[in-house]
Design an enzyme around this catalytic site. Structure first.
Site, short mmCIF file in Angstrom:
data_model
loop_
_atom_site.label_atom_id
_atom_site.label_comp_id
_atom_site.label_asym_id
_atom_site.label_seq_id
_atom_site.Cartn_x
_atom_site.Cartn_y
_atom_site.Cartn_z
N LYS A 177 6.54 1.80 5.29
CA LYS A 177 6.93 0.38 5.35
C LYS A 177 6.05 -0.44 4.40
O LYS A 177 6.53 -1.27 3.64
CB LYS A 177 6.74 -0.13 6.77
CG LYS A 177 6.67 -1.66 6.91
CD LYS A 177 6.45 -2.11 8.33
CE LYS A 177 5.02 -2.21 8.74
NZ LYS A 177 4.33 -3.44 8.34
N ASN A 178 4.74 -0.18 4.41
CA ASN A 178 3.82 -1.01 3.63
C ASN A 178 3.80 -0.65 2.15
O ASN A 178 3.05 -1.24 1.38
CB ASN A 178 2.41 -0.94 4.22
CG ASN A 178 2.37 -1.64 5.58
OD1 ASN A 178 3.32 -2.34 5.95
ND2 ASN A 178 1.30 -1.44 6.33
N ARG A 237 4.91 -11.78 7.70
CA ARG A 237 3.87 -12.27 6.82
C ARG A 237 3.95 -11.66 5.43
O ARG A 237 3.66 -12.31 4.43
CB ARG A 237 2.52 -11.93 7.46
CG ARG A 237 1.36 -12.50 6.75
CD ARG A 237 0.07 -12.09 7.39
NE ARG A 237 -1.02 -12.61 6.60
CZ ARG A 237 -1.33 -12.14 5.40
NH1 ARG A 237 -0.64 -11.11 4.92
NH2 ARG A 237 -2.31 -12.66 4.71
N CYS A 278 -0.52 -14.53 13.20
CA CYS A 278 0.20 -13.61 14.09
C CYS A 278 -0.80 -13.18 15.17
O CYS A 278 -1.94 -13.64 15.19
CB CYS A 278 0.75 -12.42 13.33
SG CYS A 278 -0.52 -11.32 12.80
N ARG A 324 -4.78 -14.71 9.49
CA ARG A 324 -4.16 -14.05 8.33
C ARG A 324 -3.77 -15.06 7.24
O ARG A 324 -2.62 -15.19 6.87
CB ARG A 324 -2.99 -13.19 8.77
CG ARG A 324 -3.43 -12.15 9.79
CD ARG A 324 -2.36 -11.18 10.15
NE ARG A 324 -2.11 -10.26 9.04
CZ ARG A 324 -1.13 -9.36 9.08
NH1 ARG A 324 -0.33 -9.32 10.12
NH2 ARG A 324 -0.94 -8.55 8.07
N ASP A 377 -4.92 -0.02 11.12
CA ASP A 377 -3.58 0.17 11.70
C ASP A 377 -3.50 1.39 12.59
O ASP A 377 -2.47 1.63 13.21
CB ASP A 377 -2.53 0.31 10.59
CG ASP A 377 -2.32 -0.99 9.86
OD1 ASP A 377 -1.68 -0.98 8.80
OD2 ASP A 377 -2.81 -2.02 10.35
N ARG A 392 9.90 -2.90 14.08
CA ARG A 392 9.53 -3.53 12.80
C ARG A 392 8.96 -2.49 11.85
O ARG A 392 9.06 -2.60 10.64
CB ARG A 392 8.47 -4.61 13.03
CG ARG A 392 8.99 -5.86 13.70
CD ARG A 392 7.96 -6.96 13.62
NE ARG A 392 7.52 -7.18 12.24
CZ ARG A 392 6.69 -8.15 11.88
NH1 ARG A 392 6.19 -8.95 12.78
NH2 ARG A 392 6.34 -8.30 10.62
C1 EPZ Z 1 -1.86 -5.17 5.02
O1 EPZ Z 1 -1.87 -6.49 5.52
C2 EPZ Z 1 -0.90 -4.40 5.92
N1 EPZ Z 1 0.43 -5.00 5.81
C3 EPZ Z 1 -1.39 -4.46 7.36
O2 EPZ Z 1 -0.52 -3.65 8.14
C4 EPZ Z 1 -2.78 -3.86 7.43
O3 EPZ Z 1 -3.27 -3.98 8.76
C5 EPZ Z 1 -3.71 -4.61 6.46
O4 EPZ Z 1 -3.16 -4.58 5.14
C6 EPZ Z 1 -5.10 -4.00 6.42
O5 EPZ Z 1 -5.01 -2.66 6.05
C7 EPZ Z 1 1.18 -4.74 4.71
O6 EPZ Z 1 0.78 -4.01 3.81
C8 EPZ Z 1 2.54 -5.34 4.68
P1 EPZ Z 1 -5.32 -7.89 4.19
P2 EPZ Z 1 -2.58 -7.66 4.66
O7 EPZ Z 1 -4.92 -8.99 3.27
O8 EPZ Z 1 -2.48 -7.38 3.24
C9 EPZ Z 1 -8.12 -11.47 5.55
C10 EPZ Z 1 0.94 -3.17 9.88
O9 EPZ Z 1 0.69 -2.94 11.06
N2 EPZ Z 1 -7.48 -12.22 4.47
O10 EPZ Z 1 -5.89 -6.65 3.62
O11 EPZ Z 1 -2.04 -8.93 5.19
C11 EPZ Z 1 -7.14 -11.10 6.65
O12 EPZ Z 1 -7.01 -12.17 7.57
C12 EPZ Z 1 0.26 -4.30 9.16
O13 EPZ Z 1 1.72 -2.48 9.16
C13 EPZ Z 1 -7.92 -13.49 4.17
O14 EPZ Z 1 -8.83 -14.01 4.81
O15 EPZ Z 1 -4.09 -7.49 5.11
C14 EPZ Z 1 -7.78 -9.87 7.26
O16 EPZ Z 1 -8.78 -10.28 8.17
C15 EPZ Z 1 -0.58 -5.12 10.12
N3 EPZ Z 1 -7.33 -14.19 3.17
C16 EPZ Z 1 -8.43 -9.20 6.06
O17 EPZ Z 1 -8.56 -10.20 5.05
C17 EPZ Z 1 -6.31 -13.66 2.42
O18 EPZ Z 1 -5.82 -14.34 1.49
C18 EPZ Z 1 -7.63 -8.05 5.46
O19 EPZ Z 1 -6.31 -8.52 5.29
C19 EPZ Z 1 -5.86 -12.36 2.73
C20 EPZ Z 1 -6.46 -11.66 3.76
#
Ligand code: EPZ
Length: 417
Positions: free
Chosen positions: A22-23, A93, A117, A122, A305, A397
């Protein structure tokens, strides 16, 4: 509202085939906006988030179809609308992944700010900073991120902290920027490297994706994408834990063991038997589970995850485990539900202390996010009575046919409307 009913006590055995990730497919669907032709994507999982992203790119002007099974075709010649509406973005998201491609393709993007969420606020501030570094002029107005960019220009940008979709968003925008872009402190997830491979096959010039430093030479256009999505490492980990927790013997087919090294290490530490082959893994639970300490971390560390699913496993280990969540600020929503099933878990800040118990007991439970839902189904597999998991749309999802795949392995599981 569907619910899943699981009757515990059945040892899983046999083979399960992993679907496309999915990702990985979500960013690839967004990347089709960078091209102006007929894109074809194979091994696409039949999950709700893919449907949502398809609707979104079609809203932006792409014409496409999710052909039965696992193929998506998308003609993006007619992409002309820069506005990603709230009603679509708010449900997923990852819709923010269209920001970079729209800015690069149309010179404008108007994407609703994704709501938070269950697992955390996020924000997408890191995405915005990266796109501004490429010369985009971005304002926040009425809940929308509005970006304008006559022509994106190559830059040298260091992400404040690691972000998977942030790395993808800025990398996609840089592909059509003028000149060279150097991105540092990038996410190293396999899905980032995969996206770069797909873009390079369409004429992009990206080096280093999959490491923390990515260098991109801008090009003026891309050929349409034609690719096959890589296996979902998180789905694979979920079924490996299902096999381990039931003391089963399962072959996980069509997966990439090299993407699961941190998980495999911890499963072995917990006493689980693992045999790695080229694109499959055999998992043998031998009953006795040992307690293990884990800290989630960006790839190649232990994937956040898989945290909830691993916690379920540790509720039955012989001893005390510490599970620390370092990526999201609120990803212990499953703990309360596991405790209602008899688990012994104490949370201290970002660390959960799990003390193994003899047996979980079935209960009506509900989850708040995709992986928390999966962990409750895993708990149901070994609980002493029926477990009824509601809000199953979370599972749909990101997991294709989870109930069918588990029943094929011998679980007593059924979906009721
Ligand atoms: C990706 O989300 C995945 N989703 C998530 O999988 C996964 O948990 C996550 O990476 C971490 O591995 C997809 O790829 C679609 P991040 P992403 O930006 O990119 C903070 C699932 O279950 N952050 O790496 O949104 C954020 O809040 C989902 O399949 C900021 O502060 O995660 C988090 O604490 C859930 N500002 C941390 O960084 C930003 O602009 C890592 O988030 C972006 C992120």
């Amino acid at each position: 509202m569907d619910r899943i009913i699981v009757e515990g006590g059945h040892r899983l055995q046999g083979q399960v085939t992993i679907s496309g990730a999915k990702n990985a497919v979500l960013p690839v669907l967004a990347a089709t906006l960078l091209t102006a032709g007929r894109n074809e994507i194979h091994n696409v999982p039949g999950v709700r988030d893919v449907t949502t992203m398809l609707h979104l790119v079609q809203e932006l002007g792409a014409v496409g179809d999710h052909i039965k099974g696992d193929r998506v075709t998308l003609d993006t010649a007619g992409v002309n609308n820069p506005v990603a509406p709230y009603d679509l973005v708010s449900t997923m998201r990852a819709s923010c992944l269209v920001l970079g491609p729209l800015l690069a393709r149309l010179g404008e993007a108007k994407v609703s700010l994704p709501g938070g969420c269950a697992i955390g606020a996020r924000p997408i501030d890191l995405h915005i900073k990266g796109l501004e570094a490429l010369g985009a002029d971005i304002t926040l107005e009425k809940g929308y991120v509005h970006g304008i960019a006559k022509q994106l220009k190559g830059t040298h940008h260091i992400f404040d902290s690691v972000t998977v979709t942030g790395t993808m968003n800025v990398m996609m925008a840089a592909v059509l920027a003028e000149g060279e872009t150097i991105l540092e402190n990038c996410a190293r997830e396999p899905e980032v490297g995969f996206l770069a491979e797909v873009l390079n096959a369409s004429g992009a010039k990206i080096e280093g994706a999959g490491s923390d430093k990515i260098v991109i030479q801008g090009v003026t256009s891309l050929k349409p994408i034609n690719c096959r999505i890589l296996p979902d490492r998180i789905e694979a980990a979920t079924y490996m834990i299902a096999a381990a927790i039931t003391g089963g013997d399962v072959e996980v087919l069509n997966c990439n063991p090299s993407h699961l090294e941190a998980i495999n290490l911890k499963l072995r530490e917990a006493g689980v038997g693992l045999e790695e082959r080229d694109n499959s893994l055999r998992v043998q639970g031998n009953g006795e589970l040992l307690p293990v300490h884990i800290r989630t971390h960006p790839y190649p560390g232990f994937a956040t995850d898989v945290q909830a699913q691993f916690m379920t496993l540790m509720t039955l280990a012989k001893g005390r485990s510490l599970i620390t969540e370092t990526v999201f600020e609120n990803r212990f929503m499953h703990v309360a539900e596991l405790k209602r099933m008899g688990a012994d878990i104490v949370i201290e800040g970002h660390t959960a202390m799990v003390t193994g118990v003899e047996q979980l007991s079935g209960a009506p439970v509900m989850a708040t996010d995709l992986r928390a839902s999966a962990c409750l189904v895993l708990a149901g597999l070994v609980a002493d009575r029926d477990t009824v998991v509601s809000r199953v749309y979370h599972i749909d999802r990101g997991y294709q046919d989870m109930d069918k795949k588990l029943s094929q392995l011998g679980a007593a599981i059924r979906r009721v409307r």
